[in-house]
Design a protein around this motif. Structure first.
Motif, mmCIF file in Angstrom:
data_model
loop_
_atom_site.group_PDB
_atom_site.id
_atom_site.type_symbol
_atom_site.label_atom_id
_atom_site.label_comp_id
_atom_site.label_asym_id
_atom_site.label_seq_id
_atom_site.Cartn_x
_atom_site.Cartn_y
_atom_site.Cartn_z
ATOM 1 N N ILE A 271 2.346 -6.487 -5.788
ATOM 2 C CA ILE A 271 0.889 -5.805 -6.380
ATOM 3 C C ILE A 271 0.917 -4.511 -5.307
ATOM 4 C CG2 ILE A 271 -1.570 -6.026 -6.708
ATOM 5 C CD1 ILE A 271 -0.967 -8.953 -6.628
ATOM 6 N N ILE A 272 0.775 -3.541 -5.936
ATOM 7 C CA ILE A 272 0.670 -2.291 -5.422
ATOM 8 C C ILE A 272 -0.885 -1.761 -5.464
ATOM 9 C CG2 ILE A 272 1.322 0.208 -5.404
ATOM 10 C CD1 ILE A 272 3.918 -0.607 -6.711
ATOM 11 N N MET A 273 -1.405 -1.383 -4.141
ATOM 12 C CA MET A 273 -2.894 -0.846 -4.125
ATOM 13 C C MET A 273 -2.722 0.479 -3.746
ATOM 14 S SD MET A 273 -5.980 -2.846 -2.366
ATOM 15 C CE MET A 273 -5.418 -2.567 -0.808
ATOM 16 N N THR A 274 -3.658 1.320 -4.468
ATOM 17 C CA THR A 274 -3.815 2.829 -3.965
ATOM 18 C C THR A 274 -5.397 3.051 -3.907
ATOM 19 O OG1 THR A 274 -3.687 3.644 -6.212
ATOM 20 C CG2 THR A 274 -1.660 3.157 -4.940
ATOM 21 N N SER A 275 -5.553 4.318 -3.745
ATOM 22 C CA SER A 275 -6.892 4.745 -3.869
ATOM 23 C C SER A 275 -7.302 5.014 -5.414
ATOM 24 C CB SER A 275 -7.235 6.169 -3.059
ATOM 25 O OG SER A 275 -6.243 7.258 -3.744
ATOM 26 N N PRO A 276 -8.514 5.020 -5.764
ATOM 27 C CA PRO A 276 -8.826 5.121 -7.243
ATOM 28 C C PRO A 276 -8.595 6.433 -7.810
ATOM 29 C CG PRO A 276 -10.666 4.192 -6.021
ATOM 30 C CD PRO A 276 -9.557 4.616 -4.941
ATOM 31 N N ALA A 277 -8.388 7.540 -7.086
ATOM 32 C CA ALA A 277 -8.027 8.753 -7.696
ATOM 33 C C ALA A 277 -6.643 9.037 -8.142
ATOM 34 C CB ALA A 277 -8.363 9.856 -6.526
ATOM 35 N N ILE A 278 -5.664 8.128 -7.423
ATOM 36 C CA ILE A 278 -4.495 8.445 -7.771
ATOM 37 C C ILE A 278 -3.575 7.183 -8.396
ATOM 38 C CG2 ILE A 278 -4.020 10.228 -5.866
ATOM 39 C CD1 ILE A 278 -2.460 7.976 -4.556
ATOM 40 N N ARG A 279 -4.661 6.255 -8.776
ATOM 41 C CA ARG A 279 -4.120 4.861 -9.370
ATOM 42 C C ARG A 279 -3.197 5.040 -10.608
ATOM 43 N NH1 ARG A 279 -3.717 0.854 -12.596
ATOM 44 N NH2 ARG A 279 -4.871 2.331 -14.231
ATOM 45 N N MET A 280 -3.628 5.750 -11.623
ATOM 46 C CA MET A 280 -3.008 6.078 -12.931
ATOM 47 C C MET A 280 -1.664 6.592 -12.580
ATOM 48 S SD MET A 280 -5.117 8.874 -14.879
ATOM 49 C CE MET A 280 -6.743 8.536 -14.327
ATOM 50 N N THR B 174 0.827 -1.180 -0.033
ATOM 51 C CA THR B 174 -0.006 -0.100 0.032
ATOM 52 C C THR B 174 0.790 1.274 -0.091
ATOM 53 O OG1 THR B 174 -0.238 -0.106 2.375
ATOM 54 C CG2 THR B 174 -1.907 -1.117 1.323
ATOM 55 N N VAL B 175 0.107 2.359 -0.361
ATOM 56 C CA VAL B 175 0.862 3.659 -0.393
ATOM 57 C C VAL B 175 0.625 4.453 0.751
ATOM 58 C CG1 VAL B 175 1.309 5.736 -1.763
ATOM 59 C CG2 VAL B 175 1.131 3.490 -2.807
ATOM 60 N N VAL C 48 5.542 3.710 -10.967
ATOM 61 C CA VAL C 48 6.001 2.370 -10.962
ATOM 62 C C VAL C 48 6.658 1.826 -12.174
ATOM 63 C CG1 VAL C 48 5.128 0.131 -10.389
ATOM 64 C CG2 VAL C 48 4.427 1.878 -9.073
ATOM 65 N N GLY C 49 5.885 2.251 -13.105
ATOM 66 C CA GLY C 49 6.339 2.014 -14.805
ATOM 67 C C GLY C 49 7.897 2.342 -15.089
ATOM 68 N N ARG C 50 8.505 3.348 -14.202
ATOM 69 C CA ARG C 50 9.927 3.571 -14.186
ATOM 70 C C ARG C 50 10.795 2.363 -13.708
ATOM 71 N NH1 ARG C 50 10.490 9.928 -12.846
ATOM 72 N NH2 ARG C 50 8.664 10.684 -14.064
ATOM 73 N N ILE D 88 4.925 -4.637 -12.871
ATOM 74 C CA ILE D 88 4.124 -4.677 -11.753
ATOM 75 C C ILE D 88 2.596 -4.133 -11.863
ATOM 76 C CG2 ILE D 88 4.343 -3.831 -9.268
ATOM 77 C CD1 ILE D 88 7.462 -3.902 -9.491
ATOM 78 N N PRO D 89 1.604 -4.917 -11.291
ATOM 79 C CA PRO D 89 0.464 -4.625 -11.532
ATOM 80 C C PRO D 89 -0.105 -3.311 -10.336
ATOM 81 C CG PRO D 89 0.474 -6.596 -10.523
ATOM 82 C CD PRO D 89 1.809 -6.269 -10.791
ATOM 83 N N VAL D 90 -0.787 -2.056 -10.616
ATOM 84 C CA VAL D 90 -1.089 -1.597 -9.620
ATOM 85 C C VAL D 90 -2.685 -1.261 -9.833
ATOM 86 C CG1 VAL D 90 -1.178 1.188 -8.865
ATOM 87 C CG2 VAL D 90 0.850 0.040 -9.890
ATOM 88 N N ILE D 91 -3.400 -1.671 -8.556
ATOM 89 C CA ILE D 91 -4.843 -1.756 -8.820
ATOM 90 C C ILE D 91 -5.167 -0.628 -7.532
ATOM 91 C CG2 ILE D 91 -4.893 -3.937 -9.395
ATOM 92 C CD1 ILE D 91 -5.383 -4.658 -6.267
ATOM 93 N N SER D 92 -6.710 -0.385 -7.653
ATOM 94 C CA SER D 92 -7.211 0.330 -6.619
ATOM 95 C C SER D 92 -8.018 -0.537 -5.819
ATOM 96 C CB SER D 92 -8.033 1.725 -7.102
ATOM 97 O OG SER D 92 -9.138 0.970 -8.009
#
Length: 683
Positions: free
Chosen positions: A631-640, A580-581, A646-648, A653-657
């Motif tokens: 697997i990284i999980m964040t809030s929907p507002a900042i997921r993208m 989590t973040v 993370v892409g850097r 690695i998947p990032v989900i909300s």
């Protein structure tokens, strides 16, 4: 049920009824004429078919017509033996056709049966048997040829499917003809037996029950029996001839009449020789010159006309053959050279055996399996993969190209196996050191002897074809978002329209264009989210496209609609372990979003981004050390936006909300990302 289907069913029932219930003579006459008409129709259709499959119903039709004739034989026999009368048709064949002479009629009947049974039926049966055997033996080769043409891009998926169905139908047809020809053979035998039964039975009944004398009974029942046999055997002979024509037909562009006139008279000069021979007969034999020279003259005239026709046809072909030479230097021909294939697989000359089916290569079959696998996993229809050799590559190298540019490649050693080498372990296996091309792991190319040793020790060993196809499959998945173009998107939407026409009509083009839908699908594929459930994706887009056209926002709404799919993809059992973040990180990212005409952009200070990247990198590294997929999980507002950062580090690695997970799944936090320090909790 349609009228045609009902009429066929009633006709079959009538055939069965004819064997049990006596029919009036007028109805017998009608059915006998129908039988003759049907046999002539079948013969003419058989002569005009271009290929046997054009008359694929013939085996079943052969069975029904044979049953129909036998039912007519039963009905006419009943009428002959009961009343000494079987209607006008049988009487006509008994009196007019054979001149009222039962001996002549009996001989003609025997000749017809011999022609049908010993010549036509026997020959057709043998041809059908051989054709069925050869067709079955040739099926694997034909299937491989179709697959090779498909992978080479020479034919489309639809064409390949049609050709496979044709090969299968040909085998079924000749197999059915092999069995159906036995019915014709049995029908000829039954005709002979029925004739003798009618003659002997009629003779006994006429003398004992009808009060006839010997000569009257013999004459009456023999004429009727022979007439009945002829009226039955003539249609049988026509259908037997049709059977022979069907099974001996080779595939051609014309019917039997076209082929006969084109091929039999293909050499006009030989007709002149035939005319000379006929004219010579008139001179040296008693036949006479009046008849022979008349026929010879007709042959000479026909040969002259055919020769002129062939010369004219040759001139036309010569004119047509000059056209490609003119087009060779045309701008349109040069423009064709600019066409770039979506996907290409090229290999050095030393790897040709892997793609050559005659040498045991199975790359073509494996590529077909890859396309099916991608369609099932990602919902993406991969375009034709062009497979070719490239002399510019080293002998044992291969390259994968996307739209003309190389995106992956590797080195393969034939007659060797790739063994994945455990780190810092003395395995004592000798081989050529290399790097596994798909995942970049250390490996060895080993020979067959070392392979057996490696398998005994439990090491992972794969063959050369598996190395190539695994690399190709993973490369396609990695670049799936680039493979999906507007044309591919339109094909997917057209397919979805067949199942959900109202959704597509509502969405395209009034709410979103093909290009806008393509961008959403590309973003999903880039993060390995399958677009196979296209109807749900399009329905979500139709719901939210009235509020925004931004593909980033639309993608987030679609991901939430696919929560069940994403949860199943990432969870193990009923649990998912995530990083989590920190709330402070989420707050800072949210506060540094700037809205423009093109959408929202992250304007975070470069130093903060570097700190966040370092924290992410350290946390991900610690999680991977304990063997857990990060697997990284964040809030929907900042997921993208977190996904962009993370892409850097690692785009895989998947990032989900939170909104992309089902409520019944257990979420276990195994790490937290901070700006300054990192706290990691491992399970």
């Amino acid at each position: 049920m349609k009228f045609k289907e009902i009429s066929v069913l009633l006709a079959v029932l009538l055939i069965v009824v004819m064997m049990v219930i006596p029919l009036p003579t007028i109805l017998l006459d009608i059915l006998l004429i129908i039988n003759i008409s049907l046999s002539i129709t079948i013969l003419l259709v058989g002569m005009n078919t271009k290929e046997p499959l054009d008359f694929s119903i013939f085996p079943s039709l052969l069975l029904l017509t044979t049953l129909f004739r036998l039912a007519l034989n039963v009905s006419t026999t009943r009428s002959i033996l009961s009343h000494g009368n079987a209607g006008h048709v049988v009487a006509t064949f008994g009196e007019f056709v054979i001149g009222g002479n039962p001996v002549i009629g009996f001989i003609i009947f025997l000749i017809l049966v011999i022609i049908q049974f010993l010549v036509i039926t026997k020959g057709s049966e043998r041809v059908a048997e051989v054709a069925a055997r050869f067709t079955l033996d040739a099926m694997p080769g034909k299937q491989m040829s179709i697959d090779a043409d498909l992978n080479a891009g020479l034919i489309s998926e639809k064409d390949a499917r049609m050709r496979r169905e044709k090969v299968s139908h040909e085998a079924d047809f000749y197999g059915a003809m092999d069995g159906a020809s036995k019915f014709v053979k049995g029908d000829a035998i039954a005709g002979i037996i029925i004739l003798f039964i009618n003659v002997i039975g009629g003779f006994i009944i006429g003398m004992t029950m009808m009060g006839m004398d010997f000569s009257q009974a013999a004459s009456t029942f023999t004429l009727l029996s022979v007439g009945d046999g002829l009226v039955s055997q003539i249609p049988a002979l026509l259908i037997s001839t049709a059977t022979g024509i069907i099974v001996t037909r080779a595939a051609s562009d014309g019917n039997l009449g076209d082929d006969l006139t084109r091929q039999l008279f293909a050499y006009p000069k030989l007709i002149y020789v035939v005319a000379g021979c006929i004219a010579l007969f008139g001179l040296v034999t008693p036949i006479g010159i009046l008849l022979t020279w008349s026929i010879a003259g007709l042959l000479v005239f026909a040969a002259y006309k055919m020769q002129k026709a062939k010369e004219k046809e040759a001139e036309q072909l010569e004119e047509v053959s000059e056209l490609p030479m003119e087009e060779e230097n045309s701008p349109e021909n040069v423009l064709n050279l600019l066409q770039v294939d979506s996907l290409e697989f090229e290999f050095g000359l030393g790897l040709i055996p892997l793609a050559d089916a005659s040498q045991g290569g199975d790359i073509l079959d494996r590529v077909i399996a890859i396309r099916k696998q991608i369609a099932l996993e990602l919902g993406l229809v991969i375009p034709i993969i062009r497979i070719r050799d490239n002399v510019n590559l080293e002998s044992n190298q291969y390259a994968i190209k996307l739209k003309g540019n190389e995106i992956a490649g590797g080195e393969i050693f034939l007659n060797h196996f790739l063994m994945l080498v455990p780190e810092e372990e003395d395995h004592g296996i000798l081989g050529i050191e290399t790097v596994e091309p798909t995942f970049g792991l250390p490996a060895l190319w080993i020979n067959d002897e070392m392979r057996r040793k490696a398998e005994i020790f439990g090491y992972t060993v794969v063959d050369a074809s598996s190395v190539i196809t695994t690399h190709l499959a993973e490369t396609i998945k990695r670049y799936a978002h680039e493979i999906l173009g507007r044309e591919e998107t339109k094909q997917l939407i057209d397919k979805a329209k067949e199942m959900s026409p109202s959704i597509v009509e509502e969405l395209v083009p009034s709410l979103l264009s093909i290009g806008q839908i393509q961008k959403v699908l590309q973003k999903l594929l880039k993060e390995k989210v399958s677009i196979r459930n296209l109807s749900v994706i399009l329905e979500t887009l139709a719901d939210w496209a009235v509020f925004t056209k931004n593909p980033d926002y639309l993608t987030e709404y679609v991901r939430q609609s696919l929560s069940r799919q994403i949860t199943k993809q990432l969870s193990v059992g009923n649990m998912i372990q995530v990083i989590t973040v920190n709330a402070q990180v989420e707050k800072i990212i949210s506060e540094n979003l700037q809205e423009t005409e093109q959408g929202m952009y992250l304007t975070l200070d470069p130093q903060l981004i570097q700190q966040l990247v370092s924290s992410l990198n350290e946390t991900i590294g610690q999680v991977m050390k304990v063997g857990i997929q990060p697997i990284i999980m964040t809030s929907p507002a900042i997921r993208m936006y977190v996904k962009q950062i993370v892409g850097r580090i690692n785009d895989e690695i998947p990032v989900i909300s939170f909104n992309e997970l089902e409520s019944n799944v257990e979420v276990q936090n195994i790490g937290v990302v901070h700006f300054q320090d990192v706290g990691v909790v491992t399970a």
